[in-house]
Design a protein around this motif. Structure first.
Motif, PDB file in Angstrom:
ATOM      1  N   ASP A  70      -0.799  -4.819   5.836  1.00 55.45           N
ATOM      2  CA  ASP A  70      -2.129  -4.271   6.069  1.00 55.45           C
ATOM      3  C   ASP A  70      -2.200  -3.525   7.400  1.00 55.45           C
ATOM      4  OD1 ASP A  70      -3.352  -5.295   3.682  1.00 55.45           O
ATOM      5  OD2 ASP A  70      -3.326  -7.280   4.601  1.00 55.45           O
ATOM      6  N   ALA A  86       0.289  -0.215   6.908  1.00 58.19           N
ATOM      7  CA  ALA A  86      -0.080   0.787   5.896  1.00 58.19           C
ATOM      8  C   ALA A  86      -1.517   1.247   6.087  1.00 58.19           C
ATOM      9  CB  ALA A  86       0.120   0.216   4.491  1.00 58.19           C
ATOM     10  N   TYR A 131       5.255  -0.571   0.688  1.00 55.56           N
ATOM     11  CA  TYR A 131       4.847  -1.118  -0.606  1.00 55.56           C
ATOM     12  C   TYR A 131       4.257  -2.515  -0.433  1.00 55.56           C
ATOM     13  CZ  TYR A 131       7.796   2.547  -2.675  1.00 55.56           C
ATOM     14  OH  TYR A 131       8.351   3.755  -3.035  1.00 55.56           O
ATOM     15  N   ARG A 132       3.250  -2.812  -1.239  1.00 60.60           N
ATOM     16  CA  ARG A 132       2.696  -4.157  -1.278  1.00 60.60           C
ATOM     17  C   ARG A 132       3.385  -4.932  -2.401  1.00 60.60           C
ATOM     18  NH1 ARG A 132      -1.804  -6.013   0.978  1.00 60.60           N
ATOM     19  NH2 ARG A 132      -2.525  -3.877   1.401  1.00 60.60           N
ATOM     20  N   TYR A 134       3.681   9.934  -3.365  1.00 58.24           N
ATOM     21  CA  TYR A 134       2.932   8.744  -3.780  1.00 58.24           C
ATOM     22  C   TYR A 134       3.164   8.380  -5.245  1.00 58.24           C
ATOM     23  CZ  TYR A 134       0.671   8.292   0.697  1.00 58.24           C
ATOM     24  OH  TYR A 134       0.445   8.078   2.037  1.00 58.24           O
ATOM     25  N   GLU A 137       1.806   2.044  -0.824  1.00 60.43           N
ATOM     26  CA  GLU A 137       0.511   1.949  -0.155  1.00 60.43           C
ATOM     27  C   GLU A 137       0.357   3.060   0.876  1.00 60.43           C
ATOM     28  OE1 GLU A 137      -2.092  -0.748   0.093  1.00 60.43           O
ATOM     29  OE2 GLU A 137      -1.410  -1.059  -1.970  1.00 60.43           O
ATOM     30  N   LYS A 138       1.481   3.482   1.460  1.00 62.02           N
ATOM     31  CA  LYS A 138       1.436   4.458   2.543  1.00 62.02           C
ATOM     32  C   LYS A 138       2.795   5.118   2.668  1.00 62.02           C
ATOM     33  CE  LYS A 138      -0.749   6.157   6.223  1.00 62.02           C
ATOM     34  NZ  LYS A 138       0.162   7.279   6.408  1.00 62.02           N
TER      35      LYS A 138
END
Length: 490
Positions: free
Chosen positions: A141, A144, A68-69, A426, A436-437
């Motif tokens: 970054d 993910a 998660y961002r 998701y 994010e991933k």
């Protein structure tokens, strides 16, 4: 228990004696079910493992990682506190997952999932050590991304199961700069299948974002008596568990040090092109087209690419000699949810296992062929085998599941499938946005490919693949070439 969890995490984080730990443990807790309205804990219970459950007793646990961002002004202490509080609420509903696997007292081969008041789920809070990790690529970054990543970089972000038969563990790891949060979830497959474990996760997510206008997920059905065993399959499937590795974990094979994990995406248009190619090839051959769903199209496409990436003359000759035929066979093992085929049918929210194998077998050279021929062979085989598996419930074909898998795995090898787009991973918003991933990290230990819905576009699919560096390079080329060929034909 909390101390044991912390020690296991530190050992796992610093698995390499030549490098410092990649994560620092900030807190280890045991999250017990929040009290019932009466003020008491959920009652003691013993859930006997069914024949579907015992099938997975010796399989390595499933490890999922959600990345998660976080917003620059995110209140991290409040986020972690909310995760803990809501986790206790979710565990109250799924309280058997706070228990442990054990031999049923007085028996020699009957296992149960046993919960008693006071049991809880291990929840670890950690911080990624960017300096020890040795690079800026280990921030949100760098982690993910779909690009190949070293499994060793992300393995510390999922927790081990505590000793003593625990079936669920969770870990929240703050990423460098506190710009991201990694949530690792480890589940013993004998406790529940992917449908059950993701149902738990969606319940946890709903508790973190509790809103009056948002419906809560349905409660799980916790009743193993709904699954009868008239054929006595439990005793057929019950096999001695393999010895764990030195670090207490089970592996199907030992992954090399350069093992990578990458994600490959098929857009909705890519999936449709596979379906169109298969239908056109069926028409050219004058045969009925297979039932090519989006999942079948994706699995057929990936299976064909995977075989081409691994293919070489020596491997073909060796495999052919083993099988005694002039053409080696290839195998794809797909999980099939049988809740709706049981008699009577099981509810969708049944907590436990109710998946069986679809053993897709076909001549290797046909499936591995580039172009329409390979896609037709792979997709037709997958579609027919899934249909056959669904119709075989309650018949003698179930008796041979275990022996067939072991026989095929030892003779020609197989590629297996984990995950499903039905799980909607998701959609798992824990209060600070969608992930994010999402990765299934455990495919590095099982040799499976992981399937999920695409996070980039509706109707697309993404597939996680774990291979050594040279194998990943070959798979990437085969995948990219096949996608480009399909686009050029449209």
């Amino acid at each position: 228990m909390a101390m044991a969890v912390a020690q296991e995490q530190q050992q796992r984080a610093g698995a390499s004696a030549s490098s410092p730990p990649r994560i620092r443990i900030l807190d280890s807790a045991v999250m017990r079910p929040s009290p019932l309205p009466s003020g008491s804990a959920p009652p003691e219970c013993s859930l006997p493992l069914t024949f579907f459950d015992i099938f997975w007793l010796s399989v390595p646990p499933v490890e999922r990682l959600f990345l998660y961002r976080l917003a620059p002004d995110a209140d991290v202490p409040a986020i972690l506190s909310n995760l803990k509080t809501s986790l206790s609420q979710a565990v109250r509903v799924f309280y058997p997952l706070a228990g442990r696997l054990r031999l049923t007292p007085g028996t020699s081969n009957h296992y149960e999932l046993y919960y008693r008041p006071g049991d809880g789920v291990a929840f670890t809070v950690a911080e990624y050590d960017a300096a020890a990790a040795g690079g800026v690529d280990d921030d949100i970054d760098g982690l993910a991304t779909d690009d190949p990543r070293e499994v060793a970089r992300i393995a510390p972000l999922v927790p081990p199961l505590p000793a003593g038969g625990a079936v669920l563990a969770l870990q929240a790891t703050l990423l460098p700069g506190r710009r991201g949060l990694a949530v690792g979830v480890t589940v013993h497959h004998a406790a529940c299948d992917g449908s059950g474990s993701t149902h738990f996760l969606h319940t946890w997510a709903a508790a973190t974002c509790a809103r009056a206008d948002a419906p809560s997920p349905p409660r799980p059905v916790i009743d193993r008596s709904l699954l009868a065993d008239p054929r006595g399959l439990y005793d057929v499937f019950c096999r001695p568990a393999p010895a764990p590795t030195a670090d207490g974990e089970m592996e199907f094979f030992k992954a090399p040090a350069d093992q990578l994990l990458a994600t490959f995406t098929l857009s909705k248009d890519d999936v449709q092109r596979v379906k169109d190619v298969v239908a056109a090839e069926a028409a050219r051959r004058g045969v009925a087209p297979p039932r090519c769903t989006s999942l079948v199209a994706t699995l057929g496409f990936v299976w064909s690419c995977y075989l081409r990436a691994k293919d070489d003359t020596k491997a073909m000759a060796t495999s052919a000699a083993r099988t005694g035929g002039d053409r080696a066979r290839a195998c794809l093992l797909c999980p099939v949810d049988h809740r709706s085929q049981m008699k009577p049918p099981l509810p969708d929210n049944y907590l436990g296992n109710c998946i069986g194998p679809a053993l897709c077998l076909a001549p290797r050279e046909e499936v591995a062929a580039a172009g329409a021929g390979g896609l037709f062979s792979s997709c037709a085989t997958v579609a027919a085998t899934i249909n056959e598996a669904a119709s075989g419930i309650g018949t003698s074909s179930m008796d041979a599941w275990g022996d067939c898998i072991i026989g095929v795995a030892s003779s020609i090898g197989m590629l297996s499938v984990a995950g499903s787009p039905r799980f909607r991973v998701y959609d798992l918003d824990l209060g600070f946005g969608r992930p994010e991933k999402v990765d299934i990290v455990s495919v590095a230990k099982t040799g499976a490919v992981a399937v999920a819905e695409s996070r980039h576009s509706a109707g697309g699919m993404e597939v996680g693949v774990s291979l050594p560096r040279d194998g990943m390079d070959r798979f990437h080329k085969c995948f990219a070439d096949a996608i480009a060929a399909g686009q050029n034909q449209s």
